[in-house]
Write a protein that holds these residues in place. Structure first.
Motif, PDB file in Angstrom:
ATOM      1  N   GLY A 489       0.807  -1.209   0.000  1.00 54.44           N
ATOM      2  CA  GLY A 489       0.000   0.000   0.000  1.00 54.44           C
ATOM      3  C   GLY A 489       0.841   1.261   0.000  1.00 54.44           C
ATOM      4  O   GLY A 489       0.453   2.287  -0.551  1.00 54.44           O
ATOM      5  N   ILE A 490       2.029   1.194   0.591  1.00 55.43           N
ATOM      6  CA  ILE A 490       2.906   2.358   0.671  1.00 55.43           C
ATOM      7  C   ILE A 490       3.881   2.417  -0.502  1.00 55.43           C
ATOM      8  O   ILE A 490       4.108   3.474  -1.100  1.00 55.43           O
ATOM      9  N   PHE A 491       4.465   1.275  -0.865  1.00 56.86           N
ATOM     10  CA  PHE A 491       5.596   1.280  -1.804  1.00 56.86           C
ATOM     11  C   PHE A 491       5.275   0.727  -3.188  1.00 56.86           C
ATOM     12  O   PHE A 491       6.150   0.706  -4.048  1.00 56.86           O
ATOM     13  N   SER A 492       4.054   0.269  -3.406  1.00 55.57           N
ATOM     14  CA  SER A 492       3.676  -0.205  -4.743  1.00 55.57           C
ATOM     15  C   SER A 492       2.429   0.554  -5.174  1.00 55.57           C
ATOM     16  O   SER A 492       1.305   0.140  -4.908  1.00 55.57           O
ATOM     17  N   LYS A 493       2.638   1.665  -5.868  1.00 51.10           N
ATOM     18  CA  LYS A 493       1.506   2.542  -6.168  1.00 51.10           C
ATOM     19  C   LYS A 493       0.520   1.928  -7.151  1.00 51.10           C
ATOM     20  O   LYS A 493      -0.639   2.308  -7.198  1.00 51.10           O
ATOM     21  N   LYS A 494       0.973   0.928  -7.931  1.00 51.47           N
ATOM     22  CA  LYS A 494       0.065   0.297  -8.888  1.00 51.47           C
ATOM     23  C   LYS A 494      -0.739  -0.850  -8.296  1.00 51.47           C
ATOM     24  O   LYS A 494      -1.673  -1.343  -8.928  1.00 51.47           O
ATOM     25  N   MET A 495      -0.378  -1.288  -7.092  1.00 50.55           N
ATOM     26  CA  MET A 495      -1.101  -2.416  -6.498  1.00 50.55           C
ATOM     27  C   MET A 495      -2.574  -2.052  -6.324  1.00 50.55           C
ATOM     28  O   MET A 495      -2.905  -1.003  -5.780  1.00 50.55           O
ATOM     29  N   ASN A 496      -3.443  -2.918  -6.808  1.00 50.58           N
ATOM     30  CA  ASN A 496      -4.868  -2.625  -6.800  1.00 50.58           C
ATOM     31  C   ASN A 496      -5.598  -3.391  -5.702  1.00 50.58           C
ATOM     32  O   ASN A 496      -5.006  -4.180  -4.970  1.00 50.58           O
ATOM     33  N   SER A 497      -6.885  -3.167  -5.616  1.00 45.63           N
ATOM     34  CA  SER A 497      -7.686  -3.792  -4.556  1.00 45.63           C
ATOM     35  C   SER A 497      -7.751  -5.304  -4.723  1.00 45.63           C
ATOM     36  O   SER A 497      -7.682  -6.052  -3.739  1.00 45.63           O
ATOM     37  N   ALA A 498      -7.863  -5.771  -5.962  1.00 43.04           N
ATOM     38  CA  ALA A 498      -7.943  -7.215  -6.193  1.00 43.04           C
ATOM     39  C   ALA A 498      -6.679  -7.914  -5.701  1.00 43.04           C
ATOM     40  O   ALA A 498      -6.741  -8.955  -5.034  1.00 43.04           O
ATOM     41  N   GLY A 499      -5.517  -7.337  -6.022  1.00 41.57           N
ATOM     42  CA  GLY A 499      -4.259  -7.930  -5.580  1.00 41.57           C
ATOM     43  C   GLY A 499      -4.132  -7.966  -4.072  1.00 41.57           C
ATOM     44  O   GLY A 499      -3.695  -8.967  -3.490  1.00 41.57           O
ATOM     45  N   ALA A 500      -4.516  -6.858  -3.419  1.00 43.93           N
ATOM     46  CA  ALA A 500      -4.414  -6.793  -1.962  1.00 43.93           C
ATOM     47  C   ALA A 500      -5.326  -7.814  -1.299  1.00 43.93           C
ATOM     48  O   ALA A 500      -4.926  -8.508  -0.352  1.00 43.93           O
TER      49      ALA A 500
END
Length: 591
Positions: A489-500
């Motif tokens: 959430g802090i260091f991967s700006k492209k990470m989306n809700s599905a991935g999380a």
């Protein structure tokens, strides 16, 4: 699957940094006081409160006991917990404070613009926190049972009542200043007995140096003397490494990243006025923690030596003490049920040795010993019994009891606040009843905390292990679920809700399944699917060490999912960038 943020009006207002607080939680409001002490705690005060919050019963009561009875192999607790706090202080705390929320699920739900992500984070937080709080209530029960001379169950009930009074009624502000006082008590209580015992055994008043000094009576280095007496009784040497190196590495890593994902510690950094104060309070907390953690190895080693020389006052090759002549500390702890003897050979003496050592079996048979006669020795009693074993003055014994209680109750209070805020703020307010009044939200927080105390007390009556072992399981759960989500959430700006969401479900699910397989339902022995032995573990990985594997699975699942779906919306990516802008840079905002 959740759609883009512009398709979700109920989430759009959530994607803003800390300077746009919700009005119902604004500075000065009662919920702000309850969750974050009005964001007005001084960094030094917060540092001491954080240290007390983090140095739980596991640190004060149990860790030295585990080190004492295993030696070097259990130094993983020290390395993992300390290293994890450095990770939290440097990588996570300032950014989370800059984001400006009140809870970890709040951050995850907003950052990943998803109610589902928030709910999964709440589930992970509740599983981890309930597991963790069992260890605290267990430790508090041990302390109360001995020093009020009641049984362990009664001691646990008393501890629950104390926590209820100041945690449920006071909220974060009440907990903060209580934890400040508790830190002062626990550090003095831990250090003074250690100084006395170090002087007795080595003549050195500093336990950290006494551990590596000369044992006054024998003239040998203290650790060499301890190795000698242990090996003479069939035990493994204290300073050797006898376990699996893989497990040692994975367990240390699990404790490290689990520490960095602890919700009840993270929320302490939401209580300071500014981002820079979060960094300062983290630095102070490290100083306060080091004061205890550098003493713990000495406490463990010296206590183990004192136990043996108490039972064998003339040396391990001579007769042990008679049961009728046992010292007062043994008699006192027998009353709690946490220490018990059985005269296996009916000679009236207390044989203490490693009955499982086949090489020593011949020596034991020659001496007429029929087995180790200390049939129960709860390792959690060691630190509390240590001043009695060393025959220190009564006021020192009372002091260590107060410190043990302070450590257990301070962390229990922090955990219970994390549980209650997750339920009242993240479930009720943010998900199911967004129009609930501030008064209603506060009531829900207090009711949920009271229920959590009842649940923790019930489970604490039959804990799945020693306090530090139970806490280690909680760290594994935090490592496999919350830590990767916070990092991405802090260091991967492209990470989306599905991935999380997929990552948290995979990491937490794998870890819970692994623990369930070998430790049983809610870690109750006898309900496990496979025997909890190294021969049955997958690749020899202990359930206590699996959190690191769960975290890896979390990251892998999240990035695979990201590759198969669209990245986070531009607005979310801009938000993440704004969190990471250093102070003083163009566009930086100090909150």
């Amino acid at each position: 699957m959740n759609g883009p943020v512009h398709d979700q009006p109920h989430l759009r207002h959530r994607l803003v940094p800390a300077l746009h607080w919700h009005r119902h939680l604004g500075p000065g409001g009662s919920t702000s006081e309850f969750y974050a002490a009005g964001r007005g705690v001084h960094p030094i005060v917060n540092g001491a409160a954080t240290a007390a919050d983090w140095m739980s019963a596991a640190s004060f009561i149990s860790m030295a006991g585990l080190i004492a009875f295993v030696g070097y192999g259990n130094s993983t607790y020290l390395m993992g917990w300390t290293g994890g706090y450095v990770l939290l202080a440097l990588l996570l705390a300032p950014y989370l404070r800059k984001f400006g929320r009140y809870t970890v699920p709040d951050f995850i739900g907003d950052r990943f613009y998803s109610r589902t992500a928030r709910l999964v984070a709440v589930a992970a937080l509740l599983i981890m926190s309930v597991t963790y709080v069992i260890g605290q209530m267990t430790g508090a029960g041990v302390a109360f049972s001995r020093f009020l001379e009641v049984d362990n169950t009664t001691g646990l009930m008393i501890a629950s009542a104390v926590v209820f009074i100041y945690a449920v009624l006071g909220g974060m502000k009440g907990i903060t200043y209580t934890q400040l006082a508790q830190y002062c008590v626990l550090i003095v209580a831990y250090t003074i007995p250690a100084v006395f015992i170090s002087l007795q055994l080595t003549g050195n008043p500093l336990p950290q140096l006494g551990l590596f000094s000369t044992h006054t009576e024998s003239g040998l280095p203290l650790l060499a003397k301890l190795d000698q007496v242990l090996m003479e009784l069939g035990f493994q040497d204290y300073t050797g490494h006898h376990g699996s190196t893989l497990n040692m590495v994975l367990f240390t890593l699990s404790l490290m990243i689990g520490t960095a994902g602890l919700p009840h510690v993270i929320i302490r950094f939401f209580t300071v006025p500014k981002v820079s104060d979060a960094r300062k309070s983290a630095g102070w907390a490290l100083v306060f923690i080091a004061l205890l953690y550098t003493v713990a190895p000495a406490v463990g080693a010296m206590a183990r030596l004192n136990i043996i020389t108490t039972i064998y006052p003339e040396g391990t090759t001579e007769l042990p003490i008679a049961y009728d002549e046992r010292p007062d500390w043994m008699h006192n702890w027998e009353q709690t049920g946490l220490l018990r003897f059985e005269d296996l050979n009916q000679d009236g003496r207390i044989q203490y040795y490693n009955a499982a050592n086949e090489e020593f079996a011949a020596v034991a048979a020659e001496r007429g010993w029929a087995g180790n006669e200390i049939v129960t020795f709860n390792q959690d009693i060691l630190v509390l019994a240590n001043p009695e074993i060393a025959q220190l003055p009564p006021w020192v014994i009372g002091l260590i009891a107060a410190g043990g209680l302070a450590a257990a109750l301070s962390t229990a209070a922090g955990l219970l606040l994390a549980i209650s805020s997750a339920i009242s703020h993240d479930l009720i307010k943010s998900t199911f009843r967004p129009n609930i009044s501030e008064k209603g939200e506060l009531l829900a927080a207090r009711v949920s905390m009271a229920v959590a105390i009842v649940v923790a007390t019930y489970l604490g009556m039959n804990p799945p292990g020693f306090a530090a072992q139970v806490v280690a399981l909680a760290f594994g759960l935090a490592a496999s679920s919350l830590f990767p989500a916070i990092m991405m959430g802090i260091f991967s700006k492209k990470m989306n809700s599905a991935g999380a969401v997929v990552g948290m479900l995979v990491g937490l699910g794998a870890t819970v399944l692994y623990i369930f397989t070998y430790l049983g339902w809610f870690f109750i022995p006898g309900t496990n699917m496979l025997p909890n032995t190294p021969d049955n573990w997958l690749f020899g990985i202990s359930p206590l060490s699996f959190g690191a594997v769960g975290a890896l699975l979390n990251f892998v699942a999240a990035y695979i999912t990201l590759a198969l779906t669209k990245p986070a919306p531009e607005r979310v990516q801009e938000l993440v960038e704004s969190i990471r802008v250093p102070r003083g840079a163009a566009g930086a905002v100090e909150h």
